[in-house]
Design an enzyme around this catalytic site. Structure first.
Site, PDB file in Angstrom:
ATOM      1  N   LYS A 183      53.298  86.689   0.000  1.00 12.37           N
ATOM      2  CA  LYS A 183      53.808  87.200   1.283  1.00 12.37           C
ATOM      3  C   LYS A 183      52.795  86.901   2.394  1.00 12.37           C
ATOM      4  O   LYS A 183      53.173  86.526   3.513  1.00 12.37           O
ATOM      5  CB  LYS A 183      54.077  88.698   1.198  1.00 12.37           C
ATOM      6  CG  LYS A 183      54.629  89.305   2.495  1.00 12.37           C
ATOM      7  CD  LYS A 183      56.012  88.778   2.797  1.00 12.37           C
ATOM      8  CE  LYS A 183      56.670  89.263   4.065  1.00 12.37           C
ATOM      9  NZ  LYS A 183      56.010  90.212   4.905  1.00 12.37           N
ATOM     10  N   GLU A 194      54.008  80.962   8.759  1.00 12.92           N
ATOM     11  CA  GLU A 194      54.768  81.386   9.946  1.00 12.92           C
ATOM     12  C   GLU A 194      53.911  81.264  11.216  1.00 12.92           C
ATOM     13  O   GLU A 194      54.394  80.804  12.249  1.00 12.92           O
ATOM     14  CB  GLU A 194      55.178  82.840   9.708  1.00 12.92           C
ATOM     15  CG  GLU A 194      55.953  83.518  10.783  1.00 12.92           C
ATOM     16  CD  GLU A 194      56.050  85.028  10.467  1.00 12.92           C
ATOM     17  OE1 GLU A 194      56.325  85.391   9.306  1.00 12.92           O
ATOM     18  OE2 GLU A 194      55.804  85.833  11.374  1.00 12.92           O
TER      19      GLU A 194
END
Lengths: 299, 299, 299, 299
Positions: free
Chosen positions: C164, C171
């Site tokens: 994650k 991102e």
């Protein structure tokens, strides 16, 4: 003054010798017999008059941690430990606190100067309490260059190792800058005398520096560096500098680029670049399943 | 030897003076009356005995281009133009070719040393043909420091300006490295004496350098740099260095980071960061149309 | 199956609702009364049949640590804790070990999907032992999208939060890439329809992506982003990604650049750039002491 | 409408086919016989009714320059040239001006979509005058996807190629971001299912994108990318993007890092890293001349 020196290698041995030349009473200990004056840490502590000063000059990490811990058991209220290795600054406060519980002081000292320090003096950057640092002043005065300079009390415990770490981070950036300039000149095909160019910069220019002197010497010995591989280790200080930048939210792109360039220099192949290559392959439309790849040529 | 000097400002004026002190016969011209010996370029050319040497020391770009072009009309076979400004190296070859058509030689010279050069000598990095450079040797010898050093014939036409450009690119990286180290120490809250730390590094350490001397002086005058804004111009050389890196496929991350940091320093607000902020807003799920945004917290 | 959900906010509340819709028996607890089914953690544990499954969905850091610690006291052998927050992966193993001492299992789950996840399903990346993960499979199946996908058992404890974290690091890099492209187009003066350009890329191009969809929407609402400041926070994951890169000796220049750009976006002025400005001032020769500065113009 | 298509390769051939399917009258020319309808450019021009539209779809650089120049001789007032290759945007204005002298219009078109564009439609980004672009509207409508979108008139001549360049620069940054994330996961030793992790991200996450789809497919075919080397070419657009950033004073660190990573991927050894290695050797104190090196250990 009287001082115990633990670790009598290239650094500690020379520092002990310089201190003795300056009239200090140094009791030395090392794991290896030979130069040591005492056989055990316990004997070292016994030989020193209280309140004692013990300088630890052994490899950072486990060896230093073990010695400092053992000293915590042996020393008494009013004694001071000086930690002179390349310790990560975050490890200083816990060590200081553990010693403080027994009334033992702790001063962290970043030391620069290497094998030439015995003769020329060392740069010393320390962290610790004002009283502790002042008590050690005669030692610092003797270790630093005879003509003054080379010393800073940078702040509380940890500050000495912090500024030594930053010093090395800056060093990474300066070395990388020269390195990029060198590669540019070599790659250009325009510059016919790269070693001569670096040599010419040693006088009068903005980039004149001790690193440039070293580079001049390296290029004199091996003008196209053909005997070397572009494979570069990194010591902890560079990584810690970047981690401190991240922790402190300080942009440090040049120093970080220098660290990453070292990481890349040690890779036979790059996993990351395999991914980029794989993606370009996929663009090429070689695969024939449902997705709609775009032509590599038109990216 | 005899020499025409075009441009008698801070650089050219001092260089002319140094050359005269060393016994050269310098005829000076400048757009402004005052120090100039002749009123026009044409008169300058007339006053010099063929084969002539004319040193152009005016601002780079248009002013230099105009002078060199005019000299092309005035000079004769066997004369030499020395272009001493901070010219982009790619402009040298076309100028040299234009002059060569008339048999006029061209030597490009990167000059370092500034206002102190008259007294201490200049660093001179030149590009050009061997014969032309050799003919100018007495001039270079007088301009460089008296104790030798400070000169390199780096290669053919363009090489002098190329290495001066790289020199300045390296300078960007070194300055940025010190700057990042400074900000880290200030942000840490750990280092109580930042100016003293830089001062202590001036002796014995790896990072000792003329730039560090300058930084020490700047911090002595203004210990927390409170009188300055972090707004930094960039001269052409930094940009050209990065463009050369791109053209030559040379990774130059530290120098490029230094250039980009200057760009960013001049922005009141960042258009790019507005986009990142906008995207994070969108994540927040405030908009309610068809797409399926992800919660900002869970990014 | 039966499940305790701790934390009934935007994430936990929606996840509980989705699980109930899929037929699971969810007992919810939150510090705030309102949606909660039980008043205390102790009561939650009592309400669940052994062996229990408890999903912790509260803010990372202290709140999560406190809950997991308290659960360690309340739960029994054979129970499982699922930690679904944005926890630093290095914190997972110690928590798992502490629970394992009592025979309680631990699974870390990175959860993506935000406020739209209740309807569309969540992306779930988990770390933990195979048996524990398999026992939770019905829960994961109900949380992920109905048409499959969106789940990975990435490895042992910590792997879920690690991936994650990497997801969020990627991102950062993607957002920064779009942001740089935007600023280039705005600065160029050449592109008269920047929003239309981004919009046109949403179909058929290589850069099509959900982030581009979001950017298209943001530009539709505010075509020149004039209502925003280029001031961007960073969550822990970006920093942890860079720290992991440093620890693992992996060059991560694009992700790191993205993090540093956020740091810089939040500075009113840059301490680092003050240093560069100060050095350029010194070059200028304004100071009049012994050192020999080089002219700024000739740098 | 009627259109000449020059270049009938993978791009031009498919575009011609798509246009014919949509009812346009396309006359094709290629240097290779086979698919071409006419033998020479001159014949092509003769076959088209004035005012003509000629789309040039040949490799950028010399081939495109030659064709456009020849068309300048053959075409007449009122005709339009569409330049659809990956041309550097700075080359567009001079070409447009040369044609304008004869009254011939010029529109630059960045085309995305590759081999799948014939079926799915192309992304088209154009620069040029409003009238010229409007006249070509039926062609653009037929080339872009049937459900709309995929078209932007980005600005005056050059804007089409500028935005295509930026598109590709963004693409570099996105690919690098995924690549860094991949390497981090592989290096961690923590993530046991890297392909599965990327696959799981394809639904519901913030990073979902066409590039991620491609990466999922690549990892399905070769889960550890063992059949690839991390050696990556770069096309002109990445370099031009960085050069534009430098020219426009726009910080573009992520895109630049992506370009430099490609440069580094193609080096067997790094000249720059040789310099850093050489400097570290010098620190070691092996050399024995006057300078005072600092010990490598103490850097």
């Amino acid at each position: 003054m009287q001082l115990g020196m633990i670790g009598l290698g290239k650094m500690g041995g020379n520092m002990a010798a310089r201190l003795r030349e300056k009239g200090h009473d140094v009791v030395g200990y090392d794991v290896s017999p030979g130069a040591r004056d005492v056989e055990t840490l316990s004997e070292l502590v016994d030989r020193l008059d209280a309140p004692r000063v013990v300088w630890v000059m052994v490899p950072s990490g486990e060896p230093t941690a073990a010695i400092v811990s053992e000293l915590g058991d042996l020393l008494s209220e009013g004694d001071i430990v000086v930690e002179g290795g390349n310790t990560h600054y975050v490890d200083d406060a816990p060590r200081a606190e553990a010693l403080a519980a027994k009334g033992v002081g702790y001063v962290d000292a970043g030391v620069s100067g290497g094998v030439w320090g015995r003769q020329n003096g060392y740069g010393i950057m320390v962290g610790g309490g004002v009283e502790d640092v002042e008590r050690l002043r005669p030692v610092f005065d003797s270790l630093t260059p005879d003509d003054g300079g080379g010393f800073v009390h940078a702040g509380a415990v940890g500050a000495g190792h912090f500024v030594k770490m930053v010093h090395n981070g800056i060093e990474y950036g300066m070395m990388q800058s020269f390195a990029e300039g060198y590669e540019l000149m070599v790659a250009s095909g325009i510059v016919k005398d790269v070693p001569g160019t670096f040599e010419s910069w040693r006088e009068g220019t903005v980039v004149r520096s001790w690193l440039l002197d070293l580079l001049g010497r390296a290029l004199e010995e091996d003008p196209d560096l053909s005997e070397l591989r572009g494979y570069v280790q990194d010591s902890g200080e560079g990584r810690w500098t970047v981690q401190a930048a991240v922790d402190l939210a300080v942009p440090a792109p040049a120093i970080t680029a220098s660290l990453f360039a070292r990481f890349a220099s040690r890779q036979d192949d790059s996993q990351a670049m395999k991914v980029v290559a794989a993606l370009r392959n996929q663009f090429g439309g070689h695969a024939v399943t449902k997705a709609a790849p775009t032509d590599a040529e038109q990216g």
